[in-house]
Design a protein around this motif. Sequence first.
Motif, PDB file in Angstrom:
ATOM      1  N   THR A 142       0.816  -1.254  -0.128  1.00 18.83           N
ATOM      2  CA  THR A 142      -0.169  -0.023   0.042  1.00 18.83           C
ATOM      3  C   THR A 142       0.746   1.250   0.004  1.00 18.83           C
ATOM      4  N   THR A 143      -0.013   2.610  -0.419  1.00 16.45           N
ATOM      5  CA  THR A 143       0.764   3.629  -0.490  1.00 16.45           C
ATOM      6  C   THR A 143       1.361   4.121   0.633  1.00 16.45           C
ATOM      7  N   THR A 144       0.843   3.910   1.971  1.00 22.21           N
ATOM      8  CA  THR A 144       1.432   4.257   3.074  1.00 22.21           C
ATOM      9  C   THR A 144       2.946   3.648   3.277  1.00 22.21           C
ATOM     10  N   ASN A 182      -7.120   0.738  -5.462  1.00 22.05           N
ATOM     11  CA  ASN A 182      -7.275   2.055  -4.522  1.00 22.05           C
ATOM     12  C   ASN A 182      -8.528   2.692  -4.876  1.00 22.05           C
ATOM     13  N   CYS A 230      -7.291   6.782  -3.857  1.00 20.08           N
ATOM     14  CA  CYS A 230      -8.635   6.243  -2.779  1.00 20.08           C
ATOM     15  C   CYS A 230      -9.822   7.132  -2.850  1.00 20.08           C
ATOM     16  N   GLU A 250      -8.148  19.174  -0.053  1.00 19.30           N
ATOM     17  CA  GLU A 250      -6.800  18.977  -0.536  1.00 19.30           C
ATOM     18  C   GLU A 250      -5.726  19.977  -0.229  1.00 19.30           C
ATOM     19  N   ALA A 269     -10.474   6.128   5.389  1.00 23.17           N
ATOM     20  CA  ALA A 269     -10.124   4.913   4.549  1.00 23.17           C
ATOM     21  C   ALA A 269      -8.575   4.957   4.411  1.00 23.17           C
ATOM     22  N   ASN A 302     -13.448   0.400   5.424  1.00 23.26           N
ATOM     23  CA  ASN A 302     -13.743  -0.647   4.404  1.00 23.26           C
ATOM     24  C   ASN A 302     -13.411  -2.323   5.126  1.00 23.26           C
TER      25      ASN A 302
HETATM   26  P1  NAD Z   1      -2.549   9.112  -2.865  1.00 22.76           P
HETATM   27  O1  NAD Z   1      -1.055   9.534  -2.377  1.00 22.76           O
HETATM   28  O2  NAD Z   1      -3.006   8.682  -4.218  1.00 22.76           O
HETATM   29  O3  NAD Z   1      -3.440  10.215  -2.351  1.00 22.76           O
HETATM   30  C1  NAD Z   1      -3.292  10.991  -1.049  1.00 22.76           C
HETATM   31  C2  NAD Z   1      -3.988  12.365  -1.175  1.00 22.76           C
HETATM   32  O4  NAD Z   1      -4.144  12.750   0.053  1.00 22.76           O
HETATM   33  C3  NAD Z   1      -3.045  13.321  -2.327  1.00 22.76           C
HETATM   34  O5  NAD Z   1      -3.684  13.746  -3.192  1.00 22.76           O
HETATM   35  C4  NAD Z   1      -2.428  14.416  -0.959  1.00 22.76           C
HETATM   36  O6  NAD Z   1      -2.299  15.486  -1.657  1.00 22.76           O
HETATM   37  C5  NAD Z   1      -3.548  14.250  -0.118  1.00 22.76           C
HETATM   38  N1  NAD Z   1      -3.477  14.802   1.126  1.00 22.76           N
HETATM   39  C6  NAD Z   1      -2.246  14.687   1.861  1.00 22.76           C
HETATM   40  N2  NAD Z   1      -2.350  15.488   3.210  1.00 22.76           N
HETATM   41  C7  NAD Z   1      -3.649  16.173   3.104  1.00 22.76           C
HETATM   42  C8  NAD Z   1      -4.197  16.940   3.953  1.00 22.76           C
HETATM   43  N3  NAD Z   1      -3.653  17.438   5.067  1.00 22.76           N
HETATM   44  N4  NAD Z   1      -5.399  17.209   3.479  1.00 22.76           N
HETATM   45  C9  NAD Z   1      -6.128  16.954   2.324  1.00 22.76           C
HETATM   46  N5  NAD Z   1      -5.491  16.095   1.480  1.00 22.76           N
HETATM   47  C10 NAD Z   1      -4.033  15.706   1.842  1.00 22.76           C
HETATM   48  O7  NAD Z   1      -2.442   7.969  -1.765  1.00 22.76           O
HETATM   49  P2  NAD Z   1      -3.879   6.618  -1.927  1.00 22.76           P
HETATM   50  O8  NAD Z   1      -3.307   5.647  -2.759  1.00 22.76           O
HETATM   51  O9  NAD Z   1      -4.913   7.254  -2.226  1.00 22.76           O
HETATM   52  O10 NAD Z   1      -3.945   6.403  -0.557  1.00 22.76           O
HETATM   53  C11 NAD Z   1      -4.264   7.048   0.500  1.00 22.76           C
HETATM   54  C12 NAD Z   1      -4.338   6.162   1.928  1.00 22.76           C
HETATM   55  O11 NAD Z   1      -4.995   4.885   1.798  1.00 22.76           O
HETATM   56  C13 NAD Z   1      -3.057   5.715   2.101  1.00 22.76           C
HETATM   57  O12 NAD Z   1      -2.874   5.400   3.626  1.00 22.76           O
HETATM   58  C14 NAD Z   1      -3.036   4.231   1.735  1.00 22.76           C
HETATM   59  O13 NAD Z   1      -2.149   3.339   2.216  1.00 22.76           O
HETATM   60  C15 NAD Z   1      -4.456   3.579   1.974  1.00 22.76           C
HETATM   61  N6  NAD Z   1      -5.111   2.691   1.112  1.00 22.76           N
HETATM   62  C16 NAD Z   1      -6.356   2.193   1.621  1.00 22.76           C
HETATM   63  C17 NAD Z   1      -6.864   1.046   0.934  1.00 22.76           C
HETATM   64  C18 NAD Z   1      -8.156   0.698   1.886  1.00 22.76           C
HETATM   65  O14 NAD Z   1      -8.520  -0.744   1.604  1.00 22.76           O
HETATM   66  N7  NAD Z   1      -8.849   1.397   2.730  1.00 22.76           N
HETATM   67  C19 NAD Z   1      -6.518   0.793  -0.214  1.00 22.76           C
HETATM   68  C20 NAD Z   1      -5.433   1.584  -0.621  1.00 22.76           C
HETATM   69  C21 NAD Z   1      -4.716   2.438   0.057  1.00 22.76           C
END
Ligand code: NAD
Length: 409
Positions: free
Chosen positions: A142-144, A176, A209, A228, A284, A331
Amino acid sequence: MKNTGYLRLDWARSHMPVSANIRETFLKEKPLKGIRIGMALHVEAKTGVFALLLKEGGAEVHMASCNPLSTDDSVVKSLKDDYGMDVHAKKGETEKEYYEYLYRVIDSEPDVIVDDGGDLVKILHTERKDLLKNIIGGNEETTTGVNRLKVMEKTGELKFPMFDVNDASMKHLFDNRYGTGQSALDGIMNATNILIAGKNVTVVGFGYCGKGIAMRMKGMGARVIVSEVDPIKANEALMEGYSVMPLAESLKISDMAVTATGVKSVIPLESMRNAKDGIILSNAGHFDNEIDILSLEKGSTSVEQVRDYVKRYVMKDGRSIYIISDGRLVNLAAGQGHPVEIMDMSFAIQALTAKYLVEKHKELKPAVYSVPEDVDIHVAELRLRSLGVDIDTPTDEQIKYRNSWLEGT
Ligand code: NAD
Ligand code: ADE
């Protein structure tokens, strides 16, 4: 009657055609023979099918959860009792238990790591450096987790090669976006039984996501507001037809907000203090720190469990804030995780990347690697084939044209 976990694994397996194709090759070729894999993933039915696929490929698998609330206990039971798998996870495990289970996986002395969020890699690089030399590499889901790995790579602290599975097109474009889009709504609806149509919903973060959540919320009739910090993403959100405004403003008029940023405290106490009375907040993103629940708790006069997955926090001015599943990823904590077909693709990428790692590890350095393009394309082709969908092939003339800069007309 078979037990629930067994049936859930069976149901998932029968809807994972890409994995089924890979299974045929894995059973014949045993590409992971002699390899010990330590995994920390969300332990539910699709993940169980993936772990069994690795076993079918010849690996010895040891598994823990990457989140205290995402485990399906019936699946853990079946994996242990029916399949003899070494699994350490239970829904609602304490923080102490969470780490104890990760330590057990690490104690198996794995050769390969399959991580989701980066905690296994962190423990290996901090508390169990003695085991680093055994590890040929791993995959991150995952992204994190990838963000953490990239920091380790930059500071020279990463000690083995890790594949960025999230970056594969067949992962993040579907998992995602469409996966989180559908399953976050599933979790929110399961937790609340609240109508989405006509509600104001803030989506915090318009990454992969967030885009999926916003799209599905809009589809259910919500008025979506995006908050954002990235001006490019904010422009994308505007062109998709969403309102864009600072979080502090949007929470004043929102009935719900969902975070998906991978960043800490994106909903701070200050914004919650001014939020609409009765707002329902969920997350999420990977970790439970996107909504500052610790400060919310300190700033509340009472906290009460009002439904299975929902707590009400009453603030000093009498305003209520509802939080789903303690801010754990909604989720999985309040729903069933991504749809089966989505995880079929993500885990197919994982399985083929693990095979590639085992074959090529001697050529790799401690670094973050992209998934090989042929793995991505192979999974895309297998998925289309499983759906009976054909596509066109470019002609030789078209290929020549694409590879030339002289031909313009
Ligand atoms: P991403 O990097 O594509 O998107 C994150 C977005 O958040 C970016 O556009 C960034 O500019 C924005 N952001 C950062 N700080 C912010 C703030 N203070 N206010 C508003 N926006 C802000 O990442 P992603 O792939 O969408 O993943 C996001 C998170 O979801 C990660 O923690 C990832 O690991 C997790 N994830 C969860 C699932 C799930 O099943 N729930 C699935 C995939 C990823
Ligand atoms: N099910 C298993 N792993 C998952 C993940 N990473 N995201 C959503 N659902 C899942």
